[in-house]
Write a protein that holds these residues in place. Structure first.
Motif, short mmCIF file in Angstrom:
data_model
loop_
_atom_site.label_atom_id
_atom_site.label_comp_id
_atom_site.label_asym_id
_atom_site.label_seq_id
_atom_site.Cartn_x
_atom_site.Cartn_y
_atom_site.Cartn_z
N THR A 94 -5.25 2.16 -9.11
CA THR A 94 -4.86 1.86 -7.13
C THR A 94 -4.77 0.02 -7.03
O THR A 94 -4.43 -0.39 -7.06
N THR A 101 -2.50 -2.69 -6.84
CA THR A 101 -1.51 -3.74 -5.52
C THR A 101 -2.16 -4.67 -6.07
O THR A 101 -0.97 -5.77 -5.33
N GLY A 160 1.07 3.99 -3.08
CA GLY A 160 0.97 5.23 -2.79
C GLY A 160 1.95 6.33 -3.35
O GLY A 160 1.99 7.36 -3.49
N ALA A 194 0.65 -0.83 -0.22
CA ALA A 194 0.41 -0.04 -0.52
C ALA A 194 1.14 0.69 0.06
O ALA A 194 0.55 2.35 -0.86
N ARG A 195 1.69 1.21 1.11
CA ARG A 195 2.76 2.00 1.01
C ARG A 195 3.59 2.12 -0.46
O ARG A 195 3.69 3.84 -0.76
#
Length: 208
Positions: free
Chosen positions: A189, A193, A96, A92-93
């Protein structure tokens, strides 16, 4: 005298940056191989001869753009695979961070995406060298992780290359979705992911 020298150096840096910025803007619509130095100097408002005070050629300018686009990313690349968090948090990091970088620097990302396989050899080589540095930095971070116990150095390098390639794919996904509706950005996104997670799942079972 030192004050005058300082002013001249500041002006020189300002002109050099203006040439880089103008070239980056022009490259939104064309490849580096078709870019003429007169186009760049005309956009900045300086004589063509002034170009050579800063760059030997448009290829040299392109290499400088590669450094500008990728050189500052090395700290970010290492943190995307840091072993300090669980895998979902890391993914996720990473996603992002990449999304944020694309949103902040779309022209740089577009330039790298186009010129990575473009027609200007020194620029292709500069991009390849930067990506190799990224892969080595990722390998070093992966080696610290307990999940890497028992892995050969060759396999760690292979995995690092997969992560770096995936980061580029993710950047391209976000670049394409930059002006898209919110739903398409959300899908980008989610896709990024899931792709990153697939590599992570494969990593867990590589030594099975």
């Amino acid at each position: 005298m030192s004050h005058i020298s300082g002013v001249r150096q500041a002006q020189k840096r300002k002109t050099r940056q203006a040439l880089l910025d103008a070239a980056l803007g022009l490259l939104e619509e064309q490849s580096l191989s078709s870019l003429g130095l007169r186009e760049v100097t005309r956009a900045v408002g300086v004589a063509p001869t002034a170009f050579y005070r800063h760059f030997r050629s448009t290829a040299d300018l392109g290499v400088a753009l590669v450094e500008e686009a990728l050189g500052s990313l090395h700290p970010m690349i290492g943190t995307t695979v840091s072993p300090s968090e669980d895998s979902d948090e890391r993914i996720a990091r990473a996603v992002g961070l990449i999304a944020g970088h694309v949103a902040a620097h779309p022209a740089h990302v577009r330039f790298i995406a186009r010129e990575r396989h473009g027609g200007v050899q020194p620029v292709r080589e500069a991009i390849r060298e930067q990506l190799a540095r990224f892969a080595e930095e990722v390998r070093a971070e992966l080696a610290k992780d307990s999940l890497s116990e028992g892995w050969s150095d060759a396999d760690l390098r292979m995995l690092a290359g997969l992560y770096v390639d995936q980061m580029l794919i993710t950047a391209s996904l976000f670049l394409e979705a930059l002006e898209a509706p919110e739903e398409e950005r959300r899908q980008a996104t989610e896709t990024a992911t899931r792709q990153m997670r697939l590599i992570t799942v494969g990593r867990r079972h590589w030594l099975d």
